[in-house]
Scaffold this motif. Structure first.
Motif, PDB file in Angstrom:
ATOM      1  N   ALA A 325      33.031  12.558 -36.001  1.00 37.20           N
ATOM      2  CA  ALA A 325      31.603  12.279 -35.905  1.00 37.20           C
ATOM      3  C   ALA A 325      30.846  13.450 -35.290  1.00 37.20           C
ATOM      4  O   ALA A 325      29.778  13.852 -35.777  1.00 37.20           O
ATOM      5  N   SER A 326      31.407  13.999 -34.224  1.00 41.98           N
ATOM      6  CA  SER A 326      30.773  15.150 -33.591  1.00 41.98           C
ATOM      7  C   SER A 326      30.689  16.323 -34.555  1.00 41.98           C
ATOM      8  O   SER A 326      29.674  17.043 -34.596  1.00 41.98           O
ATOM      9  N   ALA A 327      31.746  16.527 -35.338  1.00 42.97           N
ATOM     10  CA  ALA A 327      31.741  17.618 -36.308  1.00 42.97           C
ATOM     11  C   ALA A 327      30.641  17.423 -37.349  1.00 42.97           C
ATOM     12  O   ALA A 327      29.913  18.367 -37.691  1.00 42.97           O
ATOM     13  N   ILE A 328      30.502  16.205 -37.850  1.00 41.61           N
ATOM     14  CA  ILE A 328      29.486  15.929 -38.867  1.00 41.61           C
ATOM     15  C   ILE A 328      28.080  16.093 -38.296  1.00 41.61           C
ATOM     16  O   ILE A 328      27.196  16.688 -38.929  1.00 41.61           O
ATOM     17  N   VAL A 329      27.867  15.610 -37.076  1.00 42.92           N
ATOM     18  CA  VAL A 329      26.532  15.655 -36.478  1.00 42.92           C
ATOM     19  C   VAL A 329      26.176  17.061 -36.001  1.00 42.92           C
ATOM     20  O   VAL A 329      25.068  17.564 -36.264  1.00 42.92           O
ATOM     21  N   HIS A 330      27.082  17.693 -35.308  1.00 50.66           N
ATOM     22  CA  HIS A 330      26.756  18.961 -34.641  1.00 50.66           C
ATOM     23  C   HIS A 330      27.154  20.186 -35.468  1.00 50.66           C
ATOM     24  O   HIS A 330      26.329  21.087 -35.655  1.00 50.66           O
ATOM     25  N   ASN A 331      28.371  20.240 -35.948  1.00 51.03           N
ATOM     26  CA  ASN A 331      28.802  21.423 -36.691  1.00 51.03           C
ATOM     27  C   ASN A 331      28.231  21.464 -38.101  1.00 51.03           C
ATOM     28  O   ASN A 331      27.908  22.542 -38.614  1.00 51.03           O
ATOM     29  N   LEU A 332      28.103  20.285 -38.735  1.00 44.27           N
ATOM     30  CA  LEU A 332      27.549  20.232 -40.084  1.00 44.27           C
ATOM     31  C   LEU A 332      26.065  19.909 -40.091  1.00 44.27           C
ATOM     32  O   LEU A 332      25.435  19.906 -41.151  1.00 44.27           O
ATOM     33  N   GLN A 333      25.507  19.593 -38.936  1.00 50.23           N
ATOM     34  CA  GLN A 333      24.065  19.340 -38.806  1.00 50.23           C
ATOM     35  C   GLN A 333      23.602  18.150 -39.657  1.00 50.23           C
ATOM     36  O   GLN A 333      22.544  18.185 -40.289  1.00 50.23           O
ATOM     37  N   SER A 334      24.414  17.100 -39.670  1.00 52.77           N
ATOM     38  CA  SER A 334      24.068  15.829 -40.333  1.00 52.77           C
ATOM     39  C   SER A 334      23.583  16.037 -41.768  1.00 52.77           C
ATOM     40  O   SER A 334      22.390  15.832 -42.083  1.00 52.77           O
ATOM     41  N   PRO A 335      24.479  16.407 -42.667  1.00 51.00           N
ATOM     42  CA  PRO A 335      24.073  16.586 -44.067  1.00 51.00           C
ATOM     43  C   PRO A 335      23.488  15.298 -44.643  1.00 51.00           C
ATOM     44  O   PRO A 335      23.786  14.192 -44.178  1.00 51.00           O
ATOM     45  N   ASP A 336      22.669  15.449 -45.677  1.00 54.06           N
ATOM     46  CA  ASP A 336      22.050  14.283 -46.307  1.00 54.06           C
ATOM     47  C   ASP A 336      23.072  13.455 -47.082  1.00 54.06           C
ATOM     48  O   ASP A 336      22.983  12.226 -47.114  1.00 54.06           O
ATOM     49  N   LEU A 364      33.545   5.071 -38.573  1.00 52.75           N
ATOM     50  CA  LEU A 364      33.064   6.448 -38.587  1.00 52.75           C
ATOM     51  C   LEU A 364      31.543   6.499 -38.492  1.00 52.75           C
ATOM     52  O   LEU A 364      30.993   7.309 -37.732  1.00 52.75           O
ATOM     53  N   ILE A 365      30.862   5.640 -39.231  1.00 53.75           N
ATOM     54  CA  ILE A 365      29.397   5.626 -39.177  1.00 53.75           C
ATOM     55  C   ILE A 365      28.914   5.293 -37.761  1.00 53.75           C
ATOM     56  O   ILE A 365      27.980   5.934 -37.248  1.00 53.75           O
ATOM     57  N   ASP A 366      29.534   4.331 -37.120  1.00 52.11           N
ATOM     58  CA  ASP A 366      29.148   3.990 -35.752  1.00 52.11           C
ATOM     59  C   ASP A 366      29.389   5.149 -34.799  1.00 52.11           C
ATOM     60  O   ASP A 366      28.588   5.392 -33.875  1.00 52.11           O
ATOM     61  N   ALA A 367      30.481   5.868 -35.003  1.00 49.03           N
ATOM     62  CA  ALA A 367      30.767   7.026 -34.146  1.00 49.03           C
ATOM     63  C   ALA A 367      29.740   8.126 -34.365  1.00 49.03           C
ATOM     64  O   ALA A 367      29.360   8.849 -33.418  1.00 49.03           O
ATOM     65  N   ILE A 368      29.267   8.275 -35.601  1.00 51.93           N
ATOM     66  CA  ILE A 368      28.234   9.274 -35.893  1.00 51.93           C
ATOM     67  C   ILE A 368      26.932   8.922 -35.167  1.00 51.93           C
ATOM     68  O   ILE A 368      26.274   9.791 -34.574  1.00 51.93           O
ATOM     69  N   VAL A 369      26.566   7.647 -35.193  1.00 52.31           N
ATOM     70  CA  VAL A 369      25.365   7.212 -34.463  1.00 52.31           C
ATOM     71  C   VAL A 369      25.526   7.484 -32.970  1.00 52.31           C
ATOM     72  O   VAL A 369      24.608   7.987 -32.301  1.00 52.31           O
ATOM     73  N   ALA A 370      26.696   7.166 -32.432  1.00 56.06           N
ATOM     74  CA  ALA A 370      26.952   7.394 -31.010  1.00 56.06           C
ATOM     75  C   ALA A 370      26.895   8.880 -30.657  1.00 56.06           C
ATOM     76  O   ALA A 370      26.574   9.237 -29.519  1.00 56.06           O
ATOM     77  N   ALA A 371      27.195   9.744 -31.636  1.00 55.79           N
ATOM     78  CA  ALA A 371      27.145  11.188 -31.405  1.00 55.79           C
ATOM     79  C   ALA A 371      25.749  11.754 -31.577  1.00 55.79           C
ATOM     80  O   ALA A 371      25.547  12.972 -31.439  1.00 55.79           O
ATOM     81  N   GLY A 372      24.775  10.876 -31.875  1.00 54.59           N
ATOM     82  CA  GLY A 372      23.398  11.324 -32.020  1.00 54.59           C
ATOM     83  C   GLY A 372      22.972  11.570 -33.446  1.00 54.59           C
ATOM     84  O   GLY A 372      21.894  12.146 -33.684  1.00 54.59           O
ATOM     85  N   GLY A 373      23.797  11.157 -34.398  1.00 52.69           N
ATOM     86  CA  GLY A 373      23.481  11.377 -35.791  1.00 52.69           C
ATOM     87  C   GLY A 373      22.762  10.210 -36.433  1.00 52.69           C
ATOM     88  O   GLY A 373      22.473   9.203 -35.782  1.00 52.69           O
ATOM     89  N   PRO A 374      22.460  10.318 -37.721  1.00 52.06           N
ATOM     90  CA  PRO A 374      21.741   9.252 -38.428  1.00 52.06           C
ATOM     91  C   PRO A 374      22.646   8.060 -38.698  1.00 52.06           C
ATOM     92  O   PRO A 374      23.870   8.152 -38.629  1.00 52.06           O
ATOM     93  N   LYS A 375      22.049   6.943 -39.019  1.00 51.36           N
ATOM     94  CA  LYS A 375      22.768   5.741 -39.423  1.00 51.36           C
ATOM     95  C   LYS A 375      23.019   5.864 -40.926  1.00 51.36           C
ATOM     96  O   LYS A 375      22.204   5.458 -41.755  1.00 51.36           O
ATOM     97  N   TYR A 376      24.157   6.464 -41.270  1.00 49.36           N
ATOM     98  CA  TYR A 376      24.470   6.666 -42.679  1.00 49.36           C
ATOM     99  C   TYR A 376      24.717   5.334 -43.380  1.00 49.36           C
ATOM    100  O   TYR A 376      25.243   4.378 -42.801  1.00 49.36           O
ATOM    101  N   ASP A 377      24.353   5.269 -44.629  1.00 43.70           N
ATOM    102  CA  ASP A 377      24.801   4.216 -45.523  1.00 43.70           C
ATOM    103  C   ASP A 377      25.967   4.795 -46.329  1.00 43.70           C
ATOM    104  O   ASP A 377      26.248   5.998 -46.249  1.00 43.70           O
ATOM    105  N   TRP A 378      26.639   3.966 -47.126  1.00 46.15           N
ATOM    106  CA  TRP A 378      27.797   4.483 -47.855  1.00 46.15           C
ATOM    107  C   TRP A 378      28.026   3.733 -49.152  1.00 46.15           C
ATOM    108  O   TRP A 378      27.597   2.599 -49.321  1.00 46.15           O
ATOM    109  N   ARG A 379      28.727   4.425 -50.086  1.00 47.73           N
ATOM    110  CA  ARG A 379      29.138   3.820 -51.341  1.00 47.73           C
ATOM    111  C   ARG A 379      30.542   4.345 -51.692  1.00 47.73           C
ATOM    112  O   ARG A 379      30.864   5.496 -51.425  1.00 47.73           O
ATOM    113  N   SER A 380      31.316   3.480 -52.317  1.00 49.21           N
ATOM    114  CA  SER A 380      32.641   3.870 -52.794  1.00 49.21           C
ATOM    115  C   SER A 380      33.108   2.821 -53.788  1.00 49.21           C
ATOM    116  O   SER A 380      32.418   1.813 -54.022  1.00 49.21           O
TER     117      SER A 380
END
Length: 608
Positions: A325-336, A364-380
């Motif tokens: 989550a930290s990597a996605i939020v901080h290193n990747l800067q929360s991609p769209d 993972l989505i909850d961890a991203i929010v906790a890291a300061g990132g957006p509330k992602y939605d998902w599809r699969s």
């Protein structure tokens, strides 16, 4: 590439017990008297005494191996011959803890064997050994033969000779030419005491207490200190694996760009997990190169940021969610949009029919929010149980994360594990028949492999088609140090068929709408110069955007001393023509010993 955790017998086991299944077919035993080590090694990779009994072979014990299933010692003749092609060292396989010590002068009687690490089906070279030995100690406390210095001047620039076409391209029967070819040079030192000095680390320490160094500091050096694998003809001859004869707890935790200062000395061995390996009796001192994890730049309000990230068999039991989550939020800067590969089902490798992955993704989505990132939605789309390869029971699949504050997903019902997504023409524009959907899941190209996931997104009123991929792995390919030269890349047969399917689907979109924004991304398990990529690119339907980077920055994975591209983002002409494409291979994992995945994520920014 094969997972770092696959098929290892033990952390420090370099070779398994010699067995009929992994030994080259030998001649009928005969008796040979008065031979020395260089006679046993001979001038080719196969001993002229293979299968024969040898008597009273003299030498000095240079090192002992007391762990794992390949216990024994290395014997070296202190009186070498004049032929540089004949090694003066050989491994004596005792099967139990050897009763000799370094510096002992001994004579050995036993049978010469050619052991193939990984078995003959692996295509690996063999290791010449003396087996079933009777050892006589003549004296103790003798000086060990001085190590051969392996450096950039000693190792040839050409990697390997062309194999003998009459022997399925095997090099086994060819006379060694250590002045012309790196593999011949290393083979001419097999079993001998060797030394490297002040060498740079080019693959970080792995969980099995191994690392790779280069003795050629400027050979295809990457900007961050590694060695780039840029073509099938640039195998990088200075790479050498380092293990230790000492305790694993004392093995250095090295990152790429660090240095083993001073001298590292020990016998040169060969194993199935990388080939020629210096098994160090003496390790140099680790000096940090100060490598830090990268952070990409934030996309502007008008830029769409799309990323791919292999999270390596992520399941709810893992302890890496916060770090990912930290990597996605901080290193990747929360991609769209983030294409995730290797998302496992809700109970990981437990093989009980579970295929849902909602718990894995939600965690993972909850961890991203906790890291300061957006509330992602998902599809699969859930796979059919145990039909998509990977770890048995894990049911890995690709997942789209997307930031609903920035991008919307176009849902069209009907996509499931067995229904093929198609392309329709509506009001002159392309649209997917189902979204999300899987590309031709019944096609044999996808047998025991992940099916591509296609989705339709809208950003600032513009439609973007995204295809998430995880193509067939390289498992089963022969290694660069194989006895067959060039090595056989058998896995690419299926991968080429898969690339053909993906390219055909992109063609379907572009035939309906020539200016469609199409992205095919993911773990392609192949290089930017590979046949797989050429098939994906086709006649210009796609282009691998990592090729916009300088060659010294093109890598997402680090394997056996070679930094290489496995993860790619390919784009259609409409995106490429925009001239505002910004690509970044964000190095946060592959170069570090404490990685949370073995892949580096990739980010593309552009204005649709």
């Amino acid at each position: 590439m094969p997972s770092r955790s696959s098929a290892r017998l033990a952390a420090l086991t370099v070779a398994a017990v010699c067995s009929a299944a992994s030994t080259i077919a030998l001649t009928s035993p005969a008796h040979a008297d008065s031979v020395r080590v260089h006679d046993i090694q001979g001038t080719t990779r196969i001993s002229p005494f293979a299968g024969q009994k040898v008597t009273d072979v003299p030498g000095i014990v240079t090192a002992t191996r007391t762990y794992g299933s390949s216990k024994g010692f290395w014997l070296q003749d202190p009186t070498p011959d004049a032929n540089p092609a004949t090694s003066e060292g050989v491994f004596v396989f005792t099967s139990s803890t050897p009763k000799v010590a370094v510096g002992d002068a001994v004579t050995v009687t036993g049978t010469v064997s050619e052991y193939v690490p990984g078995g003959t089906s692996s295509g690996n070279q063999s290791v010449t050994e003396i087996t079933k030995p009777a050892v006589t100690t003549v004296s103790t406390g003798n000086p060990v033969p001085a190590p051969v210095v392996v450096d950039e001047d000693a190792v040839p620039d050409a990697y390997a000779p062309q194999g003998d076409s009459a022997a399925a391209n095997s090099v086994n029967g060819l006379t060694l030419d250590p002045s012309a070819y790196a593999l011949d040079y290393y083979e001419s030192l097999e079993g001998m005491n060797v030394q490297v000095a002040d060498v740079r680390v080019v693959t970080a320490t792995d969980p099995y207490s191994e690392l790779w160094v280069t003795v050629k500091p400027w050979e295809h050096r990457s900007r961050r200190g590694g060695t780039v694998y840029g073509s099938y003809d640039s195998q990088n001859t200075g790479r050498l694996q380092i293990q230790s004869l000492g305790a694993t707890a004392d093995f250095p935790k090295a990152d790429v760009g660090d240095t083993l200062e001073g001298t590292t000395t020990g016998p040169l061995d060969f194993n199935q997990f990388g080939g020629y390996t210096l098994v160090a009796a003496k390790l140099g001192t680790l000096a940090s190169g100060g490598l830090e994890r990268e952070t990409t730049q934030k996309q502007s309000s008008r830029e769409l940021a799309v990323a791919t990230y292999n999270v390596e068999n992520l399941d709810p039991s893992d302890a890496t969610f916060d770090k990912h989550a930290s990597a996605i939020v901080h290193n990747l800067q929360s991609p769209d949009i983030v294409s995730l590969e290797e998302i496992q089902d809700n109970n990981g490798a437990k093989d009980d029919g579970t295929v849902d992955a909602n718990e894995t993704v939600t965690k993972l989505i909850d961890a991203i929010v906790a890291a300061g990132g957006p509330k992602y939605d998902w599809r699969s789309v859930n796979p059919v149980n145990d039909q998509d390869g990977g770890e048995p029971g894990g049911n890995i699949r690709q997942v789209f994360l997307f930031n609903p504050e920035r991008v919307s997903f176009v849902d069209r019902a009907g996509g499931d594990s067995t229904t093929a997504v198609g392309v329709a023409k509506v009001h002159g524009k392309a649209q997917l028949t189902v979204s999300p959907g899987r590309i031709d899941p019944a096609n044999a190209a996808w047998n025991n492999s992940r099916k591509p996931l296609a989705g339709e997104f809208v950003f600032r009123g513009k439609t973007v088609f995204v295809i998430a991929n995880h193509l067939n792995s390289k498992g089963g390919d022969q290694g660069l140090t194989a006895q067959y030269q060039p090595p056989v890349r058998s896995s690419e047969i299926q991968r080429h068929a898969q690339a053909t399917e993906v390219n055909a689907f992109v063609k379907d979109i572009l035939s309906v709408q020539k200016n469609a924004n199409v992205i095919a991304l993911g773990d392609m398990n192949d290089f930017e110069f590979s046949g797989t990529t050429k098939i994906l690119e086709g006649d210009g339907e796609l282009w691998s955007a990592i090729k916009s980077l300088p060659k010294s920055e093109r890598y997402s994975y680090d394997y056996q001393g070679n930094q290489q591209v496995l993860d790619q983002i390919l784009i259609s002409p409409a995106i490429r023509r925009g001239c505002d494409v910004d690509y970044d291979s964000v190095h946060i994992n592959a170069e570090f010993h404490d990685q949370i995945s073995d892949h580096d994520p990739q980010v593309l920014r552009f204005r649709p």
